[in-house]
Design a protein around this motif. Structure first.
Motif, PDB file in Angstrom:
ATOM      1  N   THR A  78       0.887  -1.272   0.160  1.00 23.50           N
ATOM      2  CA  THR A  78      -0.026   0.273   0.015  1.00 23.50           C
ATOM      3  C   THR A  78       0.748   1.428  -0.141  1.00 23.50           C
ATOM      4  O   THR A  78       0.705   2.142  -0.638  1.00 23.50           O
ATOM      5  CB  THR A  78      -0.941  -0.124   1.217  1.00 23.50           C
ATOM      6  OG1 THR A  78      -1.741  -1.170   1.088  1.00 23.50           O
ATOM      7  CG2 THR A  78      -1.796   1.179   1.159  1.00 23.50           C
ATOM      8  N   GLN A  79       1.759   1.300   0.823  1.00 29.53           N
ATOM      9  CA  GLN A  79       2.745   2.459   0.756  1.00 29.53           C
ATOM     10  C   GLN A  79       3.647   2.461  -0.310  1.00 29.53           C
ATOM     11  O   GLN A  79       3.791   3.786  -1.007  1.00 29.53           O
ATOM     12  CB  GLN A  79       3.847   2.227   2.006  1.00 29.53           C
ATOM     13  CG  GLN A  79       3.393   2.358   3.305  1.00 29.53           C
ATOM     14  CD  GLN A  79       4.423   1.753   4.434  1.00 29.53           C
ATOM     15  OE1 GLN A  79       5.049   0.987   4.257  1.00 29.53           O
ATOM     16  NE2 GLN A  79       4.482   2.724   5.599  1.00 29.53           N
ATOM     17  N   LEU A  80       3.841   1.389  -1.227  1.00 24.18           N
ATOM     18  CA  LEU A  80       4.550   1.597  -2.555  1.00 24.18           C
ATOM     19  C   LEU A  80       3.628   2.098  -3.487  1.00 24.18           C
ATOM     20  O   LEU A  80       3.888   2.641  -4.251  1.00 24.18           O
ATOM     21  CB  LEU A  80       5.137   0.158  -2.918  1.00 24.18           C
ATOM     22  CG  LEU A  80       6.121  -0.183  -2.220  1.00 24.18           C
ATOM     23  CD1 LEU A  80       6.633  -1.832  -2.475  1.00 24.18           C
ATOM     24  CD2 LEU A  80       7.314   0.492  -2.763  1.00 24.18           C
ATOM     25  N   THR A  81       2.284   1.664  -3.368  1.00 28.00           N
ATOM     26  CA  THR A  81       1.268   2.248  -4.457  1.00 28.00           C
ATOM     27  C   THR A  81       1.155   3.689  -4.223  1.00 28.00           C
ATOM     28  O   THR A  81       1.015   4.496  -5.031  1.00 28.00           O
ATOM     29  CB  THR A  81       0.027   1.635  -4.082  1.00 28.00           C
ATOM     30  OG1 THR A  81       0.133   0.082  -4.391  1.00 28.00           O
ATOM     31  CG2 THR A  81      -1.050   1.986  -5.146  1.00 28.00           C
ATOM     32  N   GLY A  88      -2.697  -0.200  -7.665  1.00 30.76           N
ATOM     33  CA  GLY A  88      -2.753  -1.270  -6.692  1.00 30.76           C
ATOM     34  C   GLY A  88      -2.800  -2.713  -7.437  1.00 30.76           C
ATOM     35  O   GLY A  88      -1.878  -3.435  -6.903  1.00 30.76           O
ATOM     36  N   PRO A  89      -3.637  -2.997  -8.193  1.00 29.05           N
ATOM     37  CA  PRO A  89      -3.594  -4.156  -8.781  1.00 29.05           C
ATOM     38  C   PRO A  89      -2.555  -4.699  -9.613  1.00 29.05           C
ATOM     39  O   PRO A  89      -1.978  -6.089  -9.417  1.00 29.05           O
ATOM     40  CB  PRO A  89      -4.770  -4.253  -9.962  1.00 29.05           C
ATOM     41  CG  PRO A  89      -5.542  -3.194  -9.425  1.00 29.05           C
ATOM     42  CD  PRO A  89      -4.700  -2.235  -8.571  1.00 29.05           C
ATOM     43  N   SER A  90      -1.567  -3.673 -10.172  1.00 32.20           N
ATOM     44  CA  SER A  90      -0.458  -3.916 -10.695  1.00 32.20           C
ATOM     45  C   SER A  90       0.523  -4.003  -9.712  1.00 32.20           C
ATOM     46  O   SER A  90       1.717  -4.671 -10.244  1.00 32.20           O
ATOM     47  CB  SER A  90      -0.064  -2.960 -11.785  1.00 32.20           C
ATOM     48  OG  SER A  90      -1.007  -2.696 -12.854  1.00 32.20           O
ATOM     49  N   MET A  91       0.567  -3.544  -8.853  1.00 37.74           N
ATOM     50  CA  MET A  91       1.898  -3.636  -7.448  1.00 37.74           C
ATOM     51  C   MET A  91       1.975  -5.189  -7.229  1.00 37.74           C
ATOM     52  O   MET A  91       3.147  -5.608  -7.455  1.00 37.74           O
ATOM     53  CB  MET A  91       1.419  -2.924  -6.574  1.00 37.74           C
ATOM     54  CG  MET A  91       2.287  -2.969  -5.396  1.00 37.74           C
ATOM     55  SD  MET A  91       3.878  -2.305  -5.846  1.00 37.74           S
ATOM     56  CE  MET A  91       3.452  -0.593  -5.863  1.00 37.74           C
ATOM     57  N   THR A  92       1.044  -5.832  -6.970  1.00 35.92           N
ATOM     58  CA  THR A  92       1.485  -7.464  -6.555  1.00 35.92           C
ATOM     59  C   THR A  92       2.052  -8.092  -7.833  1.00 35.92           C
ATOM     60  O   THR A  92       3.117  -8.704  -7.509  1.00 35.92           O
ATOM     61  CB  THR A  92       0.102  -8.071  -6.417  1.00 35.92           C
ATOM     62  OG1 THR A  92      -0.598  -7.478  -5.346  1.00 35.92           O
ATOM     63  CG2 THR A  92       0.356  -9.581  -6.130  1.00 35.92           C
ATOM     64  N   ASN A  93       1.757  -7.805  -8.894  1.00 44.20           N
ATOM     65  CA  ASN A  93       2.280  -8.466 -10.163  1.00 44.20           C
ATOM     66  C   ASN A  93       3.759  -8.017 -10.495  1.00 44.20           C
ATOM     67  O   ASN A  93       4.733  -8.831 -10.639  1.00 44.20           O
ATOM     68  CB  ASN A  93       1.457  -8.229 -11.359  1.00 44.20           C
ATOM     69  CG  ASN A  93       1.969  -8.840 -12.717  1.00 44.20           C
ATOM     70  OD1 ASN A  93       3.206  -9.426 -12.667  1.00 44.20           O
ATOM     71  ND2 ASN A  93       1.236  -8.437 -13.829  1.00 44.20           N
ATOM     72  N   ARG A  94       4.206  -6.834  -9.956  1.00 43.87           N
ATOM     73  CA  ARG A  94       5.236  -6.076 -10.166  1.00 43.87           C
ATOM     74  C   ARG A  94       6.392  -6.669  -9.362  1.00 43.87           C
ATOM     75  O   ARG A  94       7.357  -7.080  -9.555  1.00 43.87           O
ATOM     76  CB  ARG A  94       5.282  -4.491 -10.341  1.00 43.87           C
ATOM     77  CG  ARG A  94       6.560  -4.004 -10.371  1.00 43.87           C
ATOM     78  CD  ARG A  94       7.022  -4.032 -11.853  1.00 43.87           C
ATOM     79  NE  ARG A  94       6.323  -4.048 -12.660  1.00 43.87           N
ATOM     80  CZ  ARG A  94       6.090  -4.894 -13.858  1.00 43.87           C
ATOM     81  NH1 ARG A  94       7.143  -5.831 -13.989  1.00 43.87           N
ATOM     82  NH2 ARG A  94       5.215  -5.096 -14.696  1.00 43.87           N
ATOM     83  N   ILE A  95       5.715  -6.590  -7.955  1.00 47.46           N
ATOM     84  CA  ILE A  95       6.328  -7.295  -6.997  1.00 47.46           C
ATOM     85  C   ILE A  95       6.956  -8.658  -7.103  1.00 47.46           C
ATOM     86  O   ILE A  95       8.020  -9.165  -7.032  1.00 47.46           O
ATOM     87  CB  ILE A  95       5.817  -7.216  -5.501  1.00 47.46           C
ATOM     88  CG1 ILE A  95       5.560  -5.651  -5.071  1.00 47.46           C
ATOM     89  CG2 ILE A  95       6.467  -7.902  -4.677  1.00 47.46           C
ATOM     90  CD1 ILE A  95       4.657  -5.328  -3.796  1.00 47.46           C
TER      91      ILE A  95
END
Length: 176
Positions: A78-81, A88-95
């Motif tokens: 969340t902080q990264l977003t 948000g949805p792309s963050m998990t994929n990117r991580i």
């Protein structure tokens, strides 16, 4: 016509509009074409520093954010977003992709096992540190066509336009 000859391209569009609709002022469209071309060329130029490392813009954004903003215990997704241009949805994929490459790691939060923190690994930190100087040099090169005063003015105008565009649209603009 050479595709990189933007002034000639814009003049051709202006002349075409003058033939089809002489009463129409195409200036707003022409500026949007200019800014669109600038965005495309600028993105290509900026990517030159990290594409050879097989890093895309979103991954670079995430890595550089962890490098500059994360405390030793890392940041939550969340902080990264909130600190990146990644949704948000792309963050998990990117991580997940950076995790697979060993550039970041996830650690359970000691305070709350349901929460995770993301942090750079040693190879991730080395990658950012290796790309940072060329990335900054590239940015200086990009802006070298402008005087320091022009750079300040460009930033001021860009922020003014962004503030305007990030505010709610008036009804007449959204009406179809």
């Amino acid at each position: 016509m050479n595709p990189s000859d933007t002034p000639a391209f814009l003049e051709r569009i202006r002349q075409d509009w003058a033939q089809v609709r002489p009463e129409l002022d195409p200036s707003p469209m022409l500026l949007m074409v200019t800014l669109g071309r600038l965005h495309t060329v600028l993105a290509r130029q900026i990517e030159r520093t990290y594409l050879p490392a097989d890093i895309n813009p979103a991954s670079w954004d995430l890595l550089i954010t962890l490098y500059r903003s994360a405390p030793p215990e890392g940041l939550t997704p969340t902080q990264l977003t909130e600190l990146t241009a990644i949704t948000g949805p792309s963050m998990t994929n990117r991580i997940d992709r950076l995790l697979d490459r060993g550039l970041v790691e996830r650690q359970a939060s000691p305070a709350d096992r349901r929460s995770v923190r993301v942090l750079l690994t040693a190879p991730g930190r080395e990658l950012v540190e290796g790309l940072l100087a060329p990335h900054l040099a590239n940015g200086r090169h990009i802006l070298s066509a402008l005087t320091p005063h022009e750079v300040q003015e460009l930033e001021r105008l860009a922020l003014k336009l962004l503030a305007h565009l990030e505010s709610p649209l008036p009804a007449e603009v959204t009406a179809g």
